[in-house]
Design an enzyme around this catalytic site. Structure first.
Site, short mmCIF file in Angstrom:
data_model
loop_
_atom_site.label_atom_id
_atom_site.label_comp_id
_atom_site.label_asym_id
_atom_site.label_seq_id
_atom_site.Cartn_x
_atom_site.Cartn_y
_atom_site.Cartn_z
N ASN A 89 -8.73 4.55 -11.67
CA ASN A 89 -8.41 3.38 -10.73
C ASN A 89 -9.19 2.36 -10.64
O ASN A 89 -9.29 1.34 -9.95
CB ASN A 89 -8.31 4.07 -9.11
CG ASN A 89 -7.26 4.94 -8.97
OD1 ASN A 89 -6.29 5.11 -9.84
ND2 ASN A 89 -7.56 6.20 -8.44
N ARG A 146 -10.52 11.63 -12.05
CA ARG A 146 -9.28 10.95 -12.35
C ARG A 146 -9.39 9.72 -11.61
O ARG A 146 -8.64 8.65 -11.99
CB ARG A 146 -8.02 11.80 -11.86
CG ARG A 146 -6.78 11.23 -12.35
CD ARG A 146 -5.45 12.07 -12.37
NE ARG A 146 -4.35 11.01 -12.59
CZ ARG A 146 -3.10 11.49 -12.98
NH1 ARG A 146 -2.85 12.68 -13.01
NH2 ARG A 146 -2.15 10.56 -13.24
N ARG A 199 14.59 21.60 -7.33
CA ARG A 199 13.13 21.91 -7.24
C ARG A 199 12.26 21.70 -8.35
O ARG A 199 11.42 22.31 -8.74
CB ARG A 199 13.07 23.19 -6.75
CG ARG A 199 13.42 23.57 -5.68
CD ARG A 199 12.83 24.62 -4.50
NE ARG A 199 13.54 24.87 -3.26
CZ ARG A 199 14.57 25.71 -3.28
NH1 ARG A 199 14.99 26.62 -3.90
NH2 ARG A 199 14.85 25.75 -1.69
P1 NAD Z 1 8.25 -2.45 -15.25
O1 NAD Z 1 8.63 -1.07 -15.54
O2 NAD Z 1 9.09 -3.45 -14.04
O3 NAD Z 1 8.65 -3.49 -16.38
C1 NAD Z 1 8.12 -4.88 -16.56
C2 NAD Z 1 9.09 -5.54 -16.82
O4 NAD Z 1 9.44 -5.44 -18.25
C3 NAD Z 1 10.59 -5.29 -16.17
O5 NAD Z 1 11.27 -6.69 -16.02
C4 NAD Z 1 11.43 -4.46 -17.04
O6 NAD Z 1 12.80 -4.46 -17.06
C5 NAD Z 1 10.88 -5.14 -18.42
N1 NAD Z 1 10.81 -4.45 -19.81
C6 NAD Z 1 10.51 -3.14 -19.83
N2 NAD Z 1 10.44 -2.81 -21.14
C7 NAD Z 1 10.74 -4.01 -21.98
C8 NAD Z 1 11.09 -4.20 -23.25
N3 NAD Z 1 10.64 -3.35 -24.20
N4 NAD Z 1 11.61 -5.44 -23.72
C9 NAD Z 1 11.85 -6.23 -22.56
N5 NAD Z 1 11.61 -5.99 -21.08
C10 NAD Z 1 11.15 -4.90 -20.94
O7 NAD Z 1 6.59 -2.58 -15.13
P2 NAD Z 1 5.24 -1.83 -15.88
O8 NAD Z 1 4.41 -3.06 -15.86
O9 NAD Z 1 5.68 -1.28 -17.17
O10 NAD Z 1 5.12 -0.61 -14.62
C11 NAD Z 1 4.67 -1.14 -13.38
C12 NAD Z 1 4.69 0.15 -12.60
O11 NAD Z 1 3.91 1.05 -13.27
C13 NAD Z 1 4.40 -0.18 -11.01
O12 NAD Z 1 5.33 0.19 -10.15
C14 NAD Z 1 3.06 0.75 -10.90
O13 NAD Z 1 2.91 1.48 -9.84
C15 NAD Z 1 3.25 1.86 -11.98
N6 NAD Z 1 2.24 2.50 -12.55
C16 NAD Z 1 2.35 3.84 -12.57
C17 NAD Z 1 1.24 4.57 -13.05
C18 NAD Z 1 1.31 6.04 -13.09
O14 NAD Z 1 0.15 6.66 -13.50
N7 NAD Z 1 2.29 6.62 -12.69
C19 NAD Z 1 0.37 3.97 -13.68
C20 NAD Z 1 0.21 2.58 -13.63
C21 NAD Z 1 1.12 1.76 -13.21
N1 GLY Z 2 -3.08 5.34 -13.18
C1 GLY Z 2 -4.07 6.13 -12.53
C2 GLY Z 2 -3.76 7.42 -12.75
O1 GLY Z 2 -2.63 8.00 -13.56
O2 GLY Z 2 -4.29 8.14 -12.36
#
Ligand code: NAD
Ligand code: GLY
Length: 373
Positions: A251, A247, A126
């Site tokens: 977006n 928040r 949890r």
């Molecule tokens: P990702 O985690 O897929 O990383 C992008 C690529 O870079 C992948 O191929 C990964 O293996 C590679 N990678 C990561 N770090 C590396 C490094 N230091 N060296 C070499 N390669 C590396 O993508 P992202 O752009 O980091 O994140 C996108 C995701 O984040 C989406 O799923 C999106 O929905 C989510 N997101 C979440 C929030 C949130 O508030 N939680 C906000 C924005 C985006």
């Molecule tokens: N990336 C949008 C949020 O964290 O609210």
């Protein structure tokens, strides 16, 4: 001797405040940085294959130097890892590690690993603890902070998730040295976003330093990460669960961007951050069309995105659809509220606001025009 740039930002969430530490070289001090947060000598770490290939040995050494042994779960890289199957795998892994509520798992990677591991941590026993060690620019400036965790389902992106805040975030800009340039640029779109939301001075800073940040300037990276995280921390502290609309400002660009990601099949044709860049450019031009914003501001944004190599128009995407089809994707947006879609628009650079009276027919007509350019 030049000082190594660094910063610590507090995220002031009621009941669960935490720090975001930003400094080059942090990864090599990982064991010492997490010492006060991890009670056992073994520490579970979730990562992906790309990150493991570059950083696993360094992280093992850094943890070993503080007396820890890492237990690794290395998942496939890519968005498709944010799935039910991999969520179950992380949950089983954590239970297999006998993780207790007050223990912490480390999420080492980009937004995919952070979102997935955070979601698993929110449900095991949890809710157990987790530490974010973001290794993409996008994760360092956005996804590792604020506690949104999620997976994707057949029905859409991030549709199943939880708010679960990390205990600590450690952002080392040096980890970006192994990140593909396209990923760095895509993450930079989220940096620009903070300037557009409510900090026109920061947008000016981006115009001056964005290109060198992407090229690897360490000082610029620390400054950008710290200013971005400080902006996000302020917004998240005011509206942790996106209830008041504050928040939702985060977006900006995401409604258009998400529609484009959906239209391109959430594939490498358009990375999330590239969709956000395009989405912000579209939101700016739509704001001009609505008579809200001066065309000069939209042109400034357009010019900056192009200068750093981010897309600002739909031309390069080779889309085979019309504006109505793009607008239809927006009907599935998580922000839909009683049948209307709140839209992030701008009165100028640094003046983003939530509009609740936008007609999707207007959006579709606007997109028809954009598809012809
Ligand atoms: P990702 O985690 O897929 O990383 C992008 C690529 O870079 C992948 O191929 C990964 O293996 C590679 N990678 C990561 N770090 C590396 C490094 N230091 N060296 C070499 N390669 C590396 O993508 P992202 O752009 O980091 O994140 C996108 C995701 O984040 C989406 O799923 C999106 O929905 C989510 N997101 C979440 C929030 C949130 O508030 N939680 C906000 C924005 C985006
Ligand atoms: N990336 C949008 C949020 O964290 O609210």
């Amino acid at each position: 001797m030049a000082m190594t740039p660094s910063a610590t930002i507090s995220v002031d969430i009621a009941g669960a405040p935490y720090d975001v530490r930003i400094a080059p070289g942090l990864i090599d001090r990982l064991g010492h940085e997490v010492r006060a947060f991890v009670r056992k000598d073994t520490v579970p770490i979730v990562t992906d294959t790309h990150v493991a290939a570059h950083w696993r040995l360094r992280v093992d050494a850094a943890l070993g130097a503080a007396g820890f042994t890492a237990q690794w779960l290395v998942l496939p890289a890519g968005e498709s890892t944010k799935s039910w199957a991999h969520l179950a795998q992380v949950v089983d892994f954590l239970i297999g590690q006998d993780i207790e509520r007050r223990d912490r798992v480390i999420a080492l990677g980009g937004g995919v690993i952070g979102d997935l591991t955070g979601f698993a941590a929110s449900m095991v026993k949890r809710g157990c603890g987790f530490i974010q060690v973001p290794t993409t620019l996008l994760a360092q400036v956005d996804s590792s902070v604020g506690g949104k965790t999620a997976i994707n389902t057949a029905a859409g992106k991030n549709l199943v998730g939880a708010f679960h805040q990390p205990a600590l975030v450690l952002a080392d800009p040096d980890t970006l040295n192994t990140l593909p340039a396209r990923e760095t640029r895509a993450g930079y779109a989220e940096v620009v976003k903070y300037g557009l939301i409510d900090d026109a001075d920061f947008f000016v800073w981006c115009e001056a330093h964005g290109a060198s940040l992407i090229a690897g300037d360490s000082q610029a990276r620390v400054t950008a990460i710290a200013r971005s995280v400080a902006a996000k921390a302020r917004i998240v502290a005011a509206d942790e669960k996106e209830l008041t609309g504050t928040r939702a400002l985060l977006n900006l660009g995401h409604t258009f961007g998400h529609a484009l990601e959906a239209q391109t099949g959430f594939s490498s044709r358009l990375l999330h951050g590239e969709g956000v860049a395009l989405g912000m450019a579209l939101a700016a031009r739509f704001s001009v069309r609505q008579g809200l914003m001066d065309a000069h501001d939209a042109a400034r944004l357009d010019a900056h995105l192009r200068t750093v190599g981010l897309p600002a128009t739909l031309g390069g995407l080779d889309l085979d659809c019309d504006g109505r089809q793009l607008a239809d994707h927006m009907l599935h947006d998580k922000k839909m509220d009683a049948g209307t879609l709140p839209f992030l628009l701008m009165r100028g650079i640094g003046q983003t606001f939530l509009a609740r009276d936008i007609d999707l027919q207007d959006v579709a007509a606007f997109l028809d025009g954009e598809l012809c350019t």
